[in-house]
Every structure is written in C-alpha cells, then in structure tokens.
Design a protein around this motif. Structure first.
Motif: not given
Lengths: 363, 359
Positions: B32-34, B49-51, B77-78, B90-92
């Motif tokens: 899942n890419m935020a 935190a909200t993603a 939080t992530l 992932v946050n890429g």
C-alpha cells in the motif's frame, strides 16, 4: 633488479587519462562536499581549484621520479633507501592501499544499505563484489585498464544530472568570494585532497605504459577533468544547499539526485547508486592489482595467490565494520594517513630520490 | 584439478550470495503506497497521524483508504497504521505531508525529522499546513482521484500559476535548517466539497506564528522570487476594480551601509497586462493613474508586511542571506540583533504593457 614487461601487457599512453580520472572519481564524489564546506564554507569551490593544482604538482613529481628510475614504487624505494628499508616502506604503502580499498568497498556497501536495501547483509554483497574483482584482476593489467575506461565512459551521462538541481538553487549563496582566511583554506585542502586521491597508483602501473614518458600529458589531462567535474558538483551543491543544512547531509550528491523527477522513474538516486557500482568496481580492482603486484615484486610470489589472500583479508575487515560510526572512524583514520601520504610522503620521496641520484652522479 | 577447485569455489560463493544476500521483495500489488499523510495534535506528547492510500479498483476507479493512528513519533505511527492495513504500507510515493495548524503551533521539528531522514521520501514532496483537522480533510474524497494526488496537483498547479510561491520538501528543509531564513509553507483549508489554498503560513524556526494576509501575498512572492504569471487585483477609488494579469516581476536588492547597520533597498519591477476593468475607459491618463496607484498600494503593503516580520523577528524572504552575501566576515549574531531595526525599503516600478482588445 628491473624486470622488463612484455610488450603484449602494455597499455597505450592515452589510457592513463582514464586510469587517473577513473581512480579519482569514486565513492568520495557522493559525499566529499560536506568535509570541505565544514571549514571553507561557501568558498569550498576555491579549495577544489587549489587542490587540483596541488595534485598537478604531485603528478609532475611522480613522473620526474619514475622517468629517472624507469621502474615503479618498489624500485624507487630500493634505489633511494636501499633494499631493506625500501622494501619496508613499500610494504607500508601497500598496507595503506589495502586499507583504502576496504574503505571504498565498505562505503559503497553502506550507501546501498542506506539508500536501497536496508536489510541487505554486508558479507554476501562484499563476497560477490570481491569475486568480480578477482575475475578482473587475475586477467591482468590490460583488463583492469579496460574496466577503468568503461567506468569513465559508461556513467558519463550522470554529468547531466548535476545540472538539474540548478532549478532550485540560489547562486547568491556563493557570495562573497574569498571570505575565509588563508589558514581556513589550507585546512579545507585536507578534506578535498582525499577526493582527489587515486592518482598515486601511477607509481605502481607506470612500467605498464607504452612509452611512459609521453603519457604525462594524459595524466595531467585526467586530473584536469576531475578538477572541472568536482568544481561543477561543488558549485551546484553550494547553491543548492544552505550551509547549515549541508552540514547535516551525509551524501549531498545523492540528496541532489533526489530532486530529479523523470516520468518513468520516481527516484533517480536508485539509478545513481546502481551506476556507482560501475564507477567503484575498477577502483577496487586497480587497488588490489597494485597491492598484489607490489607484494609479488617484493617477495617474488605468485600474483594470483597473493591476490586471493588480500581479497580474503579485505573481506574480513569489511565484515567487521558494522555500523555507521565504526565505518566513519575507519574512514577518517584511513583518510588521515592518506592525507600525509599524498601531501607529505610523496614530496619527501621526491626530494630523497633526487638527492640520491645527484649523489650517484657525483660519486 | 586446480580448475575444478576454482569452479567449486565460485559456485559456492554464488550459491551463498544467492541464499543469504536476498532482500525482501516488494511487489507493487502487495503493498500500500501512502500518497498523503497528515498530522493532528492530541496533547503535549501525542500526535495523530492519518495516511491516505489510493485503492485501485478493477473498474478503473480510484478509491481512498484512510488509516489513522496516534503515537509519540511519526514513524511509530506508521507501523501502527501498518497493523491496520491488509498490505504493507510504504511511503515511497508520498506526495503531500500536511500538518494541522495546531501541530504547527507546537512545533513540527520532530515530525519533519522523519521526512528528512528517510531516503525513500521524495525531495519534491509538498509540505503544507492545514486549517483545522487534517484527519477530516484527508478523509474526504475530492474530484476523481485519490486525495494525495489531488492535493499535490492542487498545490502544484497553484505554484505554476504563481498563486503561492514554490515550496517543496527540499526548500522547506533548506529554510528550516538555515540560520538566516525562516520557513514558510502553503496553507490549505477545506471548504465544503473543495480544498482551497488559503495563503501562506509563516514559521519561526519550527513553530507556526501567523499566516500572511491575502493582500500581502503578491508582494511577498515578488520579493521572494521572479514571478512569471502573477495576478493582482487593485481597488481604485469609488468601487472601481482592475485586475492585472500575467505579471512578471524582477526584484533587485541593494544593501548599503554594511559596516554599521545595513539598509536594504529593494527595487521591484513589474510588467503586467490589464484583464478586467470596471471603470469606463482605459485611456492614457487612466492607465497612468492605475500604475501610480498600484505602485503606491504595493509599497504600502510591503512596508506593513516587512514591519510585521521584523516585529516577530522572522525572515521568510531571506534578507539575511542578501546581507550575508554582501558582507565580508559576516557575523551572524550581530545580524540577528540588528534585524528588527534594519531599514528595509521597497520601491515598486510597474509597467502596464497591454490593456486587452478594447479601450
């Protein structure tokens, strides 16, 4: 004493350009800006220019010694200091070469671990890299030179990537010029000479050049290319980062690549790090080649078995350096030695060598 | 015999490298890419935190999935969000990071650290401050895209049009780490079904202090960068309005009296085209009038804005760097002490190039 190298193992003089430039342009390029800017601030680019000129002088010194003795570092040492002391000094020099090769290897693996694969273990990667080093080095000097040539030509497209960050740069950061004292500039040379290191291997491969005297202009040309390239990178870096921010960033060049956005690739620095494998491999190859060649000359051993031993040694040291702090410590230690070796020992050797020759002519 | 040993060694090395050198694979369909992340304030040492993650549906529709978690550190939080998600987060591909005004007031230094330390985060990421809760803002779906992409397109489009100055993570970090400048960020707010770029949020170090008044925004940008496509609305006397568009600006800084207290003189050159005018005719006299009034108005706004900056001891425009780059042996501390009293004068020079197709 002198062993004549067969014609089929020699390389053309112009390839010295690639040997010199390829060796200088290594892992240091990704991180050299910070150490220089720490002392010289926004005048760091001047420090690059000064160092470039200094390196030209050292290259001239090396050629002057080598042309006289018609040999390599080992023969220079032996002729200047006698057999025993000379060989001991050569051995110490080789030890430094080994330490430096481990620095390069470990630094590159660290970059891969930080920027691409945090879970990658050090030893399998080092093992594979060293295996390819063995493959290249055992094939002889001509192949090492060929890999050096490729390492300069293949990643040359990366020069365009240093232009992209200009969009977000403020060139006002570079002003006022010459705002640092001479003492500070001199101190910053210590940081920048290391990014230029790599030309000293000329002392090892000099006998492998065809008509070695004529290759001097190519060596100077190689250093000129390096200086100009570093100058470009440095100026863009200084304009791209604020001084205070630059001091925080460990790999400024990779950080600059992060701003590049291409439609087909989200993160350019991945491509950059991968390309750096090509840049870094010949450096390690030539270092191991030089070290194994030196030991072969001193102890009259077989080069390949020496090579295997050296690779194993480097592999073990590489695996012992686990975290950032130890790597940093090791790198600074090697860098310190490198600084004195390049700016202190080589000029010293130059003077000793010439005195010795003068004495011999008289006597 | 020797050759056999060699082959065996090479095979063993390759085998070992293959066995132990493997890293975790991340297959695009299984992660899942935020695309956007927002931070809200809970109490002194807790944030929420909200993603937002795009959810690509089989019918080519893009849906949104939002996850919320609260903890002390944003990275933590992530992982908490990861626990809720069926696929690895992932946050890429993060495009936007939002901080609520409340969080920004308490300082975003610790939160920014997770952005600057992580190599997988793009330097072109947009950082913005949101009026109200980011949780509510991110939970909604706007337009036909997922929220992260929508917000990044919104901000990017406005930057290209010259409505807000260009800022991305790199420029924010540059200003944030700099001794001579203070950062600023675009301020967005949710208005019904839309998201609206409200203005510019000004920071002192990592604390939000105030937002720039809308009428000062134009001159702020003109002082900060060379505008390409600015727009400016001017109120003339008795309910007459004029809108000037396609303004390109150039500012020239001059610093005098560097030895003692520096004085900064800024000359701003504007060239624009009249697009709308509610008066009767646009003849030569009238245009001259508009030009004069625009210059006067902008100079007044600039003076008021700079005075408010000096009062708050913030320097988002970077006067400090202009002085530094002209001073030998620049002393940082002296400049900081001097800054509130430094004379900064702005002179505007407007040129109206065209007035459209009618008089």
């Amino acid at each position: 004493m002198k062993s004549v190298i067969k014609d089929q193992f020699l390389v053309s003089p112009f390839l010295v350009l690639f040997l010199i430039h390829g060796m200088q342009y290594g892992v240091g390029v990704l991180s050299f800006q910070r150490d220089i800017a720490k002392v010289a601030g926004h005048d760091a680019w001047i420090s690059i220019l000064i160092t470039g000129i200094l390196v030209h002088i050292i290259i001239w010194m090396m050629y002057s010694m080598l042309n006289k003795t018609k040999g390599d570092l080992i023969t220079i040492h032996q002729q200047t200091f006698g057999k025993w002391i000379g060989n001991l000094l050569s051995l110490l020099f080789i030890l430094y070469v080994l330490a430096e090769s481990t620095t390069v290897l470990r630094s590159y693996i660290e970059i891969v671990q930080v920027w691409m694969f945090p879970l990658l273990k050090t030893w399998p990667f080092a093992l594979v890299l060293l295996l390819s080093v063995y493959y290249v080095v055992s094939s002889g000097f001509r192949i090492v030179t060929g890999v050096c040539f490729l390492a300069v030509v293949l990643p040359s497209y990366l020069i365009f990537t240093y232009v992209v960050p200009i969009e977000f740069s403020t060139f006002r950061n570079l002003l006022p010029v010459f705002d640092h004292s001479i003492l500070e500039m001199a101190q910053s040379i210590k940081g920048s000479i290391l990014s230029f290191s790599g030309f000293e291997y000329l002392l090892f491969y000099y006998p492998f050049i065809k008509q070695p005297e004529s290759s001097q202009k190519w060596a100077h040309f190689g250093n000129l290319v390096t200086t100009l390239l570093y100058l470009l990178i440095m100026i863009v870096t200084l304009a791209f980062f604020d001084q205070a921010y630059l001091q925080k960033v460990i790999w400024p060049t990779l950080m600059m690549w992060k701003i590049i956005e291409l439609p087909f690739v989200e993160r350019f620095e991945i491509i950059g790090v991968t390309s750096w494998a090509v840049v870094m491999l010949p450096i390690i190859c030539l270092m191991f080649w030089s070290a194994s060649r030196g030991i072969k000359e001193i102890f009259k051993l077989k080069q390949r078995s020496v090579l295997v031993f050296l690779l194993l040694l480097s592999f073990i040291v590489c695996c012992l350096l686990i975290d950032r702090e130890t790597i940093q410590q090791y790198n600074t230690f090697v860098a310190e030695i490198g600084f004195y070796l390049l700016l202190g020992y080589i000029p010293f050797l130059f003077i000793c060598c010439h005195i010795r020759f003068k004495m011999r002519e008289k006597g | 015999m020797k050759k056999k040993i060699k082959i065996a060694v090479v095979t063993i090395i390759i085998f070992f490298a293959y066995m132990f050198g493997r890293v975790q694979r991340q297959i695009l369909d299984d992660i899942n890419m935020a695309s956007a992340v927002g931070y809200d304030y809970i109490d002194k040492d807790k944030i929420k935190a909200t993603a937002v993650m795009p959810n690509y549906k089989p019918d080519k529709n893009v849906g949104n999935e939002t996850y919320t978690a609260s903890n002390e550190i944003s990275k933590k939080t992530l992982t908490k969000i990861n626990r809720q998600s069926s696929r690895q987060v992932v946050n890429g591909k993060l495009e936007v990071a939002l901080y609520s005004k409340e969080v920004a007031k308490h300082g975003i230094g610790e939160l920014v650290d997770s952005l600057q330390r992580d190599p997988s985060i793009s330097e072109r990421l947009f950082v913005a401050v949101a009026e109200g809760e980011t949780h509510e803002l991110l939970n909604k779906r706007y337009g036909d895209r997922d929220t992260g992409v929508y917000l990044s397109m919104l901000i990017e489009q406005n930057m290209k049009e010259g409505i807000v100055p260009t800022t991305n993570l790199h420029q924010f970090l540059n200003d944030y780490n700099s001794h001579l400048r203070d950062p600023f960020l675009p301020l967005i707010e949710q208005k019904g079904k839309e998201v609206n770029l409200k203005g510019i949020a000004l920071f002192k170090d990592d604390h939000y202090v105030k937002n720039l008044r809308q009428d000062q925004q134009f001159i702020f940008q003109a002082l900060l960068e060379n505008l390409q496509l600015g727009t400016y609305k001017l109120k003339l006397k008795d309910k007459e309005f004029v809108a000037i568009e396609n303004i390109n600006s150039k500012s020239r800084y001059r610093v005098v009296n560097l030895k003692n207290t520096p004085e900064i003189h800024i000359q701003v050159k504007l060239r624009g085209i009249i697009r709308e005018y509610t008066g009767k005719r646009t003849d030569k006299k009238e245009i001259e009038q508009i030009k004069k009034q625009m210059e006067k108005q902008l100079e007044k706004e600039a003076a008021a804005m700079i005075r408010s900056f000096q009062k708050l001891k913030i320097d988002p425009i970077g006067f400090g760097n202009h002085v530094r780059s002209r001073t030998r042996n620049f002393r940082y501390q002296r400049w900081v002490d001097q800054y509130p009293d430094v004379k900064i004068g702005v002179k505007v020079n407007a040129i109206i190039l065209e007035k459209g197709v009618v008089d």
